[in-house]
Design a protein around this motif. Structure first.
Motif, PDB file in Angstrom:
ATOM      1  N   ARG A 132       0.830  -1.214   0.000  1.00  0.00           N
ATOM      2  CA  ARG A 132       0.000   0.000   0.000  1.00  0.00           C
ATOM      3  C   ARG A 132       0.859   1.256   0.000  1.00  0.00           C
ATOM      4  O   ARG A 132       0.509   2.261  -0.631  1.00  0.00           O
ATOM      5  N   LYS A 133       1.985   1.199   0.709  1.00  0.00           N
ATOM      6  CA  LYS A 133       2.901   2.341   0.732  1.00  0.00           C
ATOM      7  C   LYS A 133       3.464   2.613  -0.662  1.00  0.00           C
ATOM      8  O   LYS A 133       3.567   3.774  -1.090  1.00  0.00           O
ATOM      9  N   LEU A 134       3.810   1.559  -1.373  1.00  0.00           N
ATOM     10  CA  LEU A 134       4.323   1.718  -2.738  1.00  0.00           C
ATOM     11  C   LEU A 134       3.250   2.292  -3.652  1.00  0.00           C
ATOM     12  O   LEU A 134       3.526   3.178  -4.474  1.00  0.00           O
ATOM     13  N   MET A 135       2.027   1.816  -3.510  1.00  0.00           N
ATOM     14  CA  MET A 135       0.922   2.341  -4.305  1.00  0.00           C
ATOM     15  C   MET A 135       0.718   3.820  -4.019  1.00  0.00           C
ATOM     16  O   MET A 135       0.528   4.642  -4.935  1.00  0.00           O
ATOM     17  N   ASP A 136       0.778   4.193  -2.748  1.00  0.00           N
ATOM     18  CA  ASP A 136       0.612   5.599  -2.357  1.00  0.00           C
ATOM     19  C   ASP A 136       1.768   6.446  -2.879  1.00  0.00           C
ATOM     20  O   ASP A 136       1.567   7.583  -3.316  1.00  0.00           O
ATOM     21  N   LEU A 137       2.979   5.893  -2.831  1.00  0.00           N
ATOM     22  CA  LEU A 137       4.150   6.608  -3.321  1.00  0.00           C
ATOM     23  C   LEU A 137       3.998   6.983  -4.791  1.00  0.00           C
ATOM     24  O   LEU A 137       4.407   8.064  -5.227  1.00  0.00           O
ATOM     25  N   LEU A 138       3.365   6.100  -5.569  1.00  0.00           N
ATOM     26  CA  LEU A 138       3.171   6.336  -7.003  1.00  0.00           C
ATOM     27  C   LEU A 138       1.934   7.178  -7.298  1.00  0.00           C
ATOM     28  O   LEU A 138       1.611   7.428  -8.465  1.00  0.00           O
ATOM     29  N   GLY A 139       1.226   7.593  -6.267  1.00  0.00           N
ATOM     30  CA  GLY A 139       0.055   8.434  -6.496  1.00  0.00           C
ATOM     31  C   GLY A 139      -1.195   7.664  -6.856  1.00  0.00           C
ATOM     32  O   GLY A 139      -2.070   8.180  -7.543  1.00  0.00           O
ATOM     33  N   ASP A 140      -1.298   6.410  -6.393  1.00  0.00           N
ATOM     34  CA  ASP A 140      -2.483   5.572  -6.617  1.00  0.00           C
ATOM     35  C   ASP A 140      -2.851   5.447  -8.103  1.00  0.00           C
ATOM     36  O   ASP A 140      -3.958   5.804  -8.520  1.00  0.00           O
ATOM     37  N   PRO A 141      -1.948   4.942  -8.930  1.00  0.00           N
ATOM     38  CA  PRO A 141      -2.248   4.781 -10.366  1.00  0.00           C
ATOM     39  C   PRO A 141      -3.228   3.642 -10.583  1.00  0.00           C
ATOM     40  O   PRO A 141      -3.459   2.820  -9.691  1.00  0.00           O
ATOM     41  N   ARG A 182       3.830   8.218 -15.903  1.00  0.00           N
ATOM     42  CA  ARG A 182       2.953   9.385 -15.702  1.00  0.00           C
ATOM     43  C   ARG A 182       2.589   9.544 -14.223  1.00  0.00           C
ATOM     44  O   ARG A 182       2.558  10.662 -13.701  1.00  0.00           O
ATOM     45  N   ALA A 183       2.311   8.426 -13.567  1.00  0.00           N
ATOM     46  CA  ALA A 183       1.942   8.485 -12.155  1.00  0.00           C
ATOM     47  C   ALA A 183       3.105   9.010 -11.318  1.00  0.00           C
ATOM     48  O   ALA A 183       2.932   9.892 -10.464  1.00  0.00           O
ATOM     49  N   ALA A 184       4.300   8.479 -11.557  1.00  0.00           N
ATOM     50  CA  ALA A 184       5.463   8.909 -10.784  1.00  0.00           C
ATOM     51  C   ALA A 184       5.774  10.381 -11.016  1.00  0.00           C
ATOM     52  O   ALA A 184       6.116  11.110 -10.079  1.00  0.00           O
ATOM     53  N   ALA A 185       5.641  10.831 -12.268  1.00  0.00           N
ATOM     54  CA  ALA A 185       5.948  12.225 -12.592  1.00  0.00           C
ATOM     55  C   ALA A 185       4.995  13.200 -11.912  1.00  0.00           C
ATOM     56  O   ALA A 185       5.366  14.346 -11.627  1.00  0.00           O
ATOM     57  N   SER A 186       3.767  12.772 -11.645  1.00  0.00           N
ATOM     58  CA  SER A 186       2.766  13.658 -11.039  1.00  0.00           C
ATOM     59  C   SER A 186       2.629  13.465  -9.534  1.00  0.00           C
ATOM     60  O   SER A 186       1.811  14.125  -8.899  1.00  0.00           O
ATOM     61  N   SER A 187       3.422  12.564  -8.962  1.00  0.00           N
ATOM     62  CA  SER A 187       3.331  12.277  -7.522  1.00  0.00           C
ATOM     63  C   SER A 187       4.373  13.075  -6.752  1.00  0.00           C
ATOM     64  O   SER A 187       5.579  12.830  -6.886  1.00  0.00           O
ATOM     65  N   PRO A 188       3.965  14.024  -5.898  1.00  0.00           N
ATOM     66  CA  PRO A 188       4.941  14.784  -5.097  1.00  0.00           C
ATOM     67  C   PRO A 188       5.788  13.878  -4.201  1.00  0.00           C
ATOM     68  O   PRO A 188       6.980  14.140  -4.006  1.00  0.00           O
ATOM     69  N   LYS A 189       5.201  12.826  -3.663  1.00  0.00           N
ATOM     70  CA  LYS A 189       5.947  11.929  -2.783  1.00  0.00           C
ATOM     71  C   LYS A 189       7.050  11.203  -3.549  1.00  0.00           C
ATOM     72  O   LYS A 189       8.177  11.069  -3.066  1.00  0.00           O
ATOM     73  N   TYR A 190       6.732  10.742  -4.758  1.00  0.00           N
ATOM     74  CA  TYR A 190       7.744  10.040  -5.536  1.00  0.00           C
ATOM     75  C   TYR A 190       8.845  10.997  -5.978  1.00  0.00           C
ATOM     76  O   TYR A 190      10.032  10.652  -5.939  1.00  0.00           O
TER      77      TYR A 190
END
Length: 431
Positions: free
Chosen positions: A43-52, A118-126
């Motif tokens: 779940r942490k990894l999913m959240d890190l990627l911005g829930d793609p 795309r998800a990683a690029a738009s995720s502030p956490k990532y």
């Protein structure tokens, strides 16, 4: 025998090398218990990627997804350690884990990578994690002459027969093709690319051309055969130079084409044209002014030049896994960074073109051919090598389609040269 030795020295993508580096390929045969910590990491990894719109499938077939959208792909983890590695450093560890089969993708690989990028690029956490990891761990290898030889050897001297399986048959062009019509074959599009560059350079019979980074020599032969140029091509890949010389003799072009196994910094002589296609990525930012010095030294006052390079719209280091496993020492520059080549000696930039989507289409053709020969490639190398190159080609497609990578062609000349075209009409006339 010598070719086999070269392969063994360079296959850092092979299964034994990856296992030695900590990526054990032994996957549990039966589903193991999933702990609370395992679920938290997923779940942490999913959240890190911005829930793609992706789904993580754990080794007990349990599925974790936090997006309301239907998942466009499923990522299968075969063990807890793989999940842990990926959470620590996704950019570095995903490639090796995928290569040894500890992570599998259910769904179309390119689409999955596009979604992840795309998800990683738009995720502030990532982005925050990536910035910290880059600062602490990402130290690209150097590009001094000896280092450059090692870096080029790592990628290009793994066997000409490997590249022959999926590059164009005519010129072995390992750079972006040009598709004035989308239905061109790979061979036609690569020929169109070479003609497009020759038109930009207004190449004519008798022109003295110096080429930095000649690959397997196809472009040098094309300039000599079809435009009457006299070409000297510099390259530090031993296998490529040997291949290029043999092809030049077979085509009867040895009087007009010379292949020099030497670093671009050792260029000598005066030339009407300087051209570099797909070499700048290996130069390194700290050497751009040095490259500018070489061009200034070799280019005649009336001379023209062109540099063709993968680039970016903003400064960003090379993907950690690609820099480690595929292209050591590589860096795709921004246009602003490329100006360090030209500004010191006041070169005039005459034309800039971005062929980003042309490179995506080129890579699609390469990947299709690669897949047709995948069984033969695996037999010659191994499964980890084959999966790594599949990922590299697919990831490169995704890089260009999502806009994280660009392809720049820059035409330039001395700032005092007034013999320059008034328009771009010459770019689109028939060859």
């Amino acid at each position: 025998m010598e070719k086999d030795i070269q392969k063994k020295k360079t296959l850092t993508l092979s299964m034994p090398a990856l296992v030695e580096g900590g990526y054990n390929a032994d996957i549990p045969q039966a589903p193991a218990r999933v702990s609370v910590l395992d679920r938290w990491m997923a779940r942490k990894l999913m959240d890190l990627l911005g829930d793609p719109p992706l789904s993580f499938v754990l080794w007990n077939i349990e599925e974790i997804s936090s997006s309301a959208a239907k998942p466009m792909a499923r990522v299968h983890f075969h063990d807890s350690e793989a999940l842990h590695h990926l959470l620590i450093n996704p950019a570095l560890h995903f490639g090796d884990l995928y290569s040894v089969g500890r992570i599998e993708i259910e769904g179309e690989l390119v689409r999955f990578l596009e979604t992840a990028y795309r998800a990683a690029a738009s995720s502030p956490k990532y982005r925050k994690l990536k910035k910290a990891q880059t600062r602490l761990f990402n130290r690209p290898r150097l590009n001094r002459p000896a280092d450059s030889r090692d870096n080029i050897h790592h990628h290009y001297d793994i066997g000409n027969d490997f590249y022959e399986r999926w590059l164009d048959r005519e010129a072995m062009q390992y750079t972006c093709a040009y598709f004035p019509s989308p239905d061109l074959t790979l061979e036609q599009a690569q020929r169109a690319k070479m003609d497009h560059i020759c038109r930009k350079l207004q190449l004519k019979p008798g022109d003295r051309v110096v080429e930095a980074g000649g690959g397997w020599g196809g472009f040098a032969r094309h300039m000599a055969k079809n435009y009457g140029a006299r070409v000297r091509s510099y390259n530090i890949s031993r296998q490529q130079v040997l291949y290029a010389r043999a092809r030049s003799v077979a085509d009867g072009l040895e009087r007009n084409v010379e292949y020099v196994e030497e670093d671009y910094r050792k260029m000598t002589g005066e030339y009407d044209v300087f051209v570099s296609v797909g070499m700048l990525e290996h130069v390194g930012r700290s050497h751009y002014r040095e490259l500018g010095d070489v061009i200034h030294r070799c280019l005649a006052p009336h001379g023209r030049g062109l540099i063709h390079s993968i680039g970016r719209n903003k400064h960003e280091p090379m993907n950690a896994w690609i820099e480690k496993r595929i292209f050591p020492g590589a860096y795709p520059p921004t246009l602003r960074e490329m100006m360090d080549i030209f500004e010191t000696h006041e070169f005039s930039v005459l034309d800039v073109e971005n062929l980003r989507l042309h490179y995506a289409k080129t890579l699609e053709r390469w990947l299709a051919r690669f897949e047709r020969h995948a069984k033969d490639i695996e037999a010659s190398y191994d499964s980890a090598f084959t999966r790594a190159w599949r990922l590299y080609l697919a990831g490169s497609i995704a890089g260009f389609t999502t806009g994280s990578l660009q392809l720049f062609q820059i035409v330039f000349s001395h700032g005092t040269n007034n013999d320059v075209p008034w328009s771009r009409a010459h770019l689109y006339r028939d060859s």
